[in-house]
Design a protein around this motif. Structure first.
Motif, PDB file in Angstrom:
ATOM      1  N   UNK A 143      91.139  61.756  14.134  1.00  0.00           N
ATOM      2  CA  UNK A 143      92.100  62.248  15.113  1.00  0.00           C
ATOM      3  C   UNK A 143      91.583  62.098  16.540  1.00  0.00           C
ATOM      4  N   UNK A 144      90.275  62.000  16.697  1.00  0.00           N
ATOM      5  CA  UNK A 144      89.701  61.807  18.025  1.00  0.00           C
ATOM      6  C   UNK A 144      90.143  60.471  18.602  1.00  0.00           C
ATOM      7  N   UNK A 145      90.237  59.465  17.747  1.00  0.00           N
ATOM      8  CA  UNK A 145      90.620  58.123  18.201  1.00  0.00           C
ATOM      9  C   UNK A 145      92.051  57.757  17.795  1.00  0.00           C
ATOM     10  N   UNK A 154      86.832  56.864  33.351  1.00  0.00           N
ATOM     11  CA  UNK A 154      87.363  58.008  32.600  1.00  0.00           C
ATOM     12  C   UNK A 154      86.578  58.257  31.311  1.00  0.00           C
ATOM     13  N   UNK A 155      86.209  59.496  31.087  1.00  0.00           N
ATOM     14  CA  UNK A 155      85.556  59.875  29.840  1.00  0.00           C
ATOM     15  C   UNK A 155      85.782  61.355  29.584  1.00  0.00           C
ATOM     16  N   UNK A 156      85.759  61.712  28.329  1.00  0.00           N
ATOM     17  CA  UNK A 156      85.996  63.093  27.922  1.00  0.00           C
ATOM     18  C   UNK A 156      84.858  63.979  28.412  1.00  0.00           C
ATOM     19  N   UNK A 157      85.205  65.190  28.815  1.00  0.00           N
ATOM     20  CA  UNK A 157      84.198  66.136  29.317  1.00  0.00           C
ATOM     21  C   UNK A 157      83.144  66.391  28.242  1.00  0.00           C
ATOM     22  N   UNK A 158      81.859  66.392  28.608  1.00  0.00           N
ATOM     23  CA  UNK A 158      80.784  66.574  27.627  1.00  0.00           C
ATOM     24  C   UNK A 158      80.963  67.847  26.788  1.00  0.00           C
ATOM     25  N   UNK A 159      80.808  67.692  25.490  1.00  0.00           N
ATOM     26  CA  UNK A 159      80.872  68.825  24.585  1.00  0.00           C
ATOM     27  C   UNK A 159      82.214  69.068  23.946  1.00  0.00           C
ATOM     28  N   UNK A 180      96.355  54.071  26.936  1.00  0.00           N
ATOM     29  CA  UNK A 180      96.425  52.657  26.563  1.00  0.00           C
ATOM     30  C   UNK A 180      95.062  51.981  26.522  1.00  0.00           C
ATOM     31  N   UNK A 181      94.053  52.618  27.139  1.00  0.00           N
ATOM     32  CA  UNK A 181      92.702  52.056  27.123  1.00  0.00           C
ATOM     33  C   UNK A 181      91.825  52.700  26.053  1.00  0.00           C
ATOM     34  N   UNK A 182      92.431  53.575  25.234  1.00  0.00           N
ATOM     35  CA  UNK A 182      91.679  54.204  24.161  1.00  0.00           C
ATOM     36  C   UNK A 182      90.930  55.461  24.543  1.00  0.00           C
ATOM     37  N   UNK A 183      91.156  55.969  25.772  1.00  0.00           N
ATOM     38  CA  UNK A 183      90.512  57.207  26.208  1.00  0.00           C
ATOM     39  C   UNK A 183      91.306  58.388  25.653  1.00  0.00           C
ATOM     40  N   UNK A 184      90.640  59.306  24.967  1.00  0.00           N
ATOM     41  CA  UNK A 184      91.320  60.451  24.388  1.00  0.00           C
ATOM     42  C   UNK A 184      91.819  61.375  25.482  1.00  0.00           C
ATOM     43  N   UNK A 185      93.099  61.701  25.458  1.00  0.00           N
ATOM     44  CA  UNK A 185      93.683  62.614  26.433  1.00  0.00           C
ATOM     45  C   UNK A 185      93.443  64.038  25.941  1.00  0.00           C
ATOM     46  N   UNK A 245      89.712  67.067  32.866  1.00  0.00           N
ATOM     47  CA  UNK A 245      90.460  65.881  32.456  1.00  0.00           C
ATOM     48  C   UNK A 245      89.560  64.650  32.559  1.00  0.00           C
ATOM     49  N   UNK A 246      89.676  63.724  31.619  1.00  0.00           N
ATOM     50  CA  UNK A 246      88.869  62.494  31.703  1.00  0.00           C
ATOM     51  C   UNK A 246      89.062  61.737  33.002  1.00  0.00           C
TER      52      UNK A 246
END
Length: 223
Positions: free
Chosen positions: A108-110, A91-96, A117-122, A83-84
């Motif tokens: 669709x990624x964004x 928070x950031x998406x797991x590499x790869x 709410x901060x624009x981090x992809x769940x 999880x980010x």
């Protein structure tokens, strides 16, 4: 099981779309209250796009967007080490997970519906398949070493997409909705047979076919 295993187990795009419609229609019959449903399908999500979705009420969810380009699958398990928000100060998406998503699916990624709410992809797992592809694809991922056999949540999130048998859904729904669920009625809906008053009555005697008109239209299920 990881997204890589799911990619090998999923059917083609059209078969997956039909299966998702069937899951959504079954949940609509068994649960008149939308908030209590696991599976949904919006045949009119956006112009030229349809979306299948799952939410378990405990932070697990997926969304599958079907478009002229193919299909894009986003899954999120809030308990996953991938999880980010699991173990990173920022928070950031797991590499790869999203690095190799083709340009045609990049919107669709964004997509705001798939971000916080901060624009981090769940997202903890992602798959896609273009109309010209012969298989589902995923990113090149080094999974966390300390994770168990379901590091990205794919095993639990996509359980009924990997095992698409009527028996699998009937067993799951009987437990979740706390009522016996007829396997043959499930078989009929997963096969996209037209919904009839008799099938509805077998699944849920408290619901009439007329009560499902709005759901049938939203799902795009054969009337």
């Amino acid at each position: 099981m990881t997204a890589h295993d799911v990619a090998r187990a999923l059917p083609g795009i059209e078969d997956l779309r039909d299966h998702c419609r069937g899951l959504a229609m079954l949940d609509a019959v068994l649960s008149p209250e939308w908030d209590a449903r696991f599976y949904s399908f919006d045949a009119h999500w956006d112009e030229g796009e349809q979306m299948a979705s799952m939410r378990d009420g405990m932070g697990g969810e997926y969304a599958i967007v079907f478009s002229a380009a193919g299909a894009y699958v986003r899954g999120f398990d809030h308990e996953s080490l991938m999880s980010p928000w699991a173990r990173m100060d920022t928070p950031r998406v797991w590499p790869g997970v999203l690095d190799d998503v083709p340009d045609v699916f990049r919107p669709y990624v964004t997509e705001p519906a798939f971000c916080d709410e901060d624009g981090v992809t769940t997202v903890t797992c992602c798959l896609w398949r273009g109309v010209g592809d012969t298989a589902w694809r995923t990113g090149t991922i080094a999974f966390p070493e300390e994770a168990d056999g379901d590091p990205d949540g794919a095993n639990i999130l996509f359980e009924l997409l990997v095992d698409r048998s009527p028996e699998a859904y009937a067993g799951w729904a009987s437990e979740y909705y706390e009522t016996p669920v007829d396997v043959e009625a499930v078989r009929a809906l997963l096969a996209q047979r037209p919904l009839t008053p008799e099938i509805v009555a077998v699944l849920n005697p408290d619901v009439d076919l007329a009560d499902l008109a709005e759901d049938i239209s939203e799902i795009g299920y054969p009337a």
